[in-house]
Design an enzyme around this catalytic site. Structure first.
Site, PDB file in Angstrom:
ATOM      1  N   LYS A  55      -2.941  -5.437  15.984  1.00 19.01           N
ATOM      2  CA  LYS A  55      -3.583  -4.352  15.233  1.00 19.01           C
ATOM      3  C   LYS A  55      -4.598  -3.608  16.103  1.00 19.01           C
ATOM      4  CE  LYS A  55      -2.901  -3.470  11.518  1.00 19.01           C
ATOM      5  NZ  LYS A  55      -1.872  -2.575  10.926  1.00 19.01           N
ATOM      6  N   LEU A  59       0.818  -1.204   0.000  1.00 16.64           N
ATOM      7  CA  LEU A  59       0.000   0.000   0.000  1.00 16.64           C
ATOM      8  C   LEU A  59       0.854   1.257   0.000  1.00 16.64           C
ATOM      9  CD1 LEU A  59      -2.769   1.357   0.152  1.00 16.64           C
ATOM     10  CD2 LEU A  59      -2.649   1.109   2.649  1.00 16.64           C
ATOM     11  N   TRP A  76      -7.653  -8.094   2.633  1.00 16.63           N
ATOM     12  CA  TRP A  76      -7.602  -8.777   1.340  1.00 16.63           C
ATOM     13  C   TRP A  76      -7.014  -7.850   0.263  1.00 16.63           C
ATOM     14  CZ3 TRP A  76     -11.724 -12.943   0.012  1.00 16.63           C
ATOM     15  CH2 TRP A  76     -12.014 -13.715   1.136  1.00 16.63           C
ATOM     16  N   ASP A 133      11.910   3.878  11.212  1.00 13.49           N
ATOM     17  CA  ASP A 133      11.374   2.753  11.975  1.00 13.49           C
ATOM     18  C   ASP A 133      10.407   3.348  12.998  1.00 13.49           C
ATOM     19  OD1 ASP A 133      10.821   0.668  13.680  1.00 13.49           O
ATOM     20  OD2 ASP A 133      12.913   0.067  13.971  1.00 13.49           O
ATOM     21  N   TYR A 155      -1.832 -11.490  15.547  1.00 13.93           N
ATOM     22  CA  TYR A 155      -1.801 -10.369  14.609  1.00 13.93           C
ATOM     23  C   TYR A 155      -2.987  -9.431  14.851  1.00 13.93           C
ATOM     24  CZ  TYR A 155      -2.451  -7.837  10.228  1.00 13.93           C
ATOM     25  OH  TYR A 155      -2.658  -6.850   9.296  1.00 13.93           O
ATOM     26  N   ASP A 167      -9.212  -5.948   9.131  1.00 12.29           N
ATOM     27  CA  ASP A 167     -10.428  -6.707   9.406  1.00 12.29           C
ATOM     28  C   ASP A 167     -10.184  -7.784  10.456  1.00 12.29           C
ATOM     29  OD1 ASP A 167      -8.850  -7.745   7.040  1.00 12.29           O
ATOM     30  OD2 ASP A 167     -10.111  -9.489   7.410  1.00 12.29           O
TER      31      ASP A 167
END
Length: 307
Positions: free
Chosen positions: A129, A16, A151, A38, A125, A102
């Site tokens: 998030k 992205l 996705w 970083d 994970y 998601d």
């Protein structure tokens, strides 16, 4: 804020992030990959943020299965890193658009997850998030934007489309799970939407909060693979459905995956925007771009299309 906000993109070397860099090319923006910044280094973040109006954080630990054996490492990047950015933004007056996932949801639903649904991640994970989301919303209640996506695919980096086409070149049949549902999302379309959101946020026309940056509609990985085959001139019947619980479908994948990763999109109305286009329209546009028929890059390629 300046009439045209100056953006800082972190994680600019990823799938992205590279799309964001291409959408923003030619402007007075800063794009930094991990080697240049970083986000777990609080001092470096404090130095990088001043001088920008909006920070778009595309930096992330994306190894879902790897997070199961190193949750602390994943949380350092996905949780503490966004917290560093949020503190630096609060100090400088910049807004922060943070990319989430998601995977903060359990996947146990029959309807799309609304933006305010209670998170319940299934794996390390997802927990990492969620930690990032909470840090951004807690430290920047009036200037923090969380955009959940999932996705993702595109021209850069490893992703499902590239993987399934590679397998098509190697084997006659490709087995793909048909019991996980989601919204395949073109990274280029999401990048354009993020730039649009940044401009609206800087102009005071988009309230802080949670937005869902996924394509409209829904399909399974199996349905998506068949569409990818067809659009590339391959026989979609070469794609065979399989269950995610089978040994062949899940070699060495310790992290549980959500069964339903379909997100609702009502939040965009707060910014005067409609949802992103349907997933099938996105993949058609992505394939057309590969063949040199796409629109020029730049801006939000979804704004003039209805969903």
């Amino acid at each position: 804020m300046s009439p045209t906000p100056r953006l800082l993109v972190t994680g600019a070397g990823g799938l992205l992030g590279r799309e964001l860099g291409e959408v923003l090319a030619g402007g007075r923006h800063t794009t930094l990959d991990r080697a240049m910044l970083d986000i777990t280094d609080a001092a470096a973040v404090r130095h990088a943020v001043p001088g920008h109006d909006v920070v778009v954080n595309a930096a992330a630990w994306t190894d879902v299965d790897g997070a199961e054996s190193d949750e602390a490492g994943a949380t350092a990047v996905n949780g503490a890193g966004p917290a560093n950015l949020a503190r630096a933004c609060a100090r400088s007056g910049a807004l922060l658009i943070h990319l989430s996932s998601d995977y903060v949801f359990s996947g146990e639903t029959t309807v799309p997850w609304p933006e305010d649904a209670p998170p319940a991640p299934l794996n390390a994970y997802g927990r990492s998030k969620l930690a990032g989301e909470r840090a951004v919303r807690g430290l920047l209640p009036d200037g923090g934007y969380v955009v959940r996506t999932g996705w993702l695919y595109g021209r850069h980096g490893p992703n499902f489309v590239r993987a399934v086409l590679r397998r098509a070149a190697e084997t006659e049949f490709v087995d793909v799970v048909d019991d996980q549902h989601g919204q395949p999302t073109w990274a280029r379309a999401l990048a354009g939407r993020l730039v649009t959101l940044a401009g609206l946020a800087a102009a005071g026309r988009a309230p802080a909060g949670i937005y869902h940056g996924t394509a409209a509609g829904r399909t399974t990985w199996y349905g998506f693979a068949r569409t990818v085959f067809a659009l590339h001139g391959l026989d979609p019947d070469r794609v065979r459905p399989t269950g995610s619980g089978t040994l062949a479908a899940r070699p060495a994948r310790p992290a549980r995956r959500p069964r339903i990763s379909v997100l609702g999109h009502d939040g965009w109305a707060r910014a005067g925007l409609g949802p992103l286009p349907p997933w099938r329209r996105m993949i058609e546009a992505a394939v057309a771009e590969e063949r040199g028929r796409a629109e020029p890059a730049g801006g939000d390629p979804t704004r003039r299309r209805s969903a």
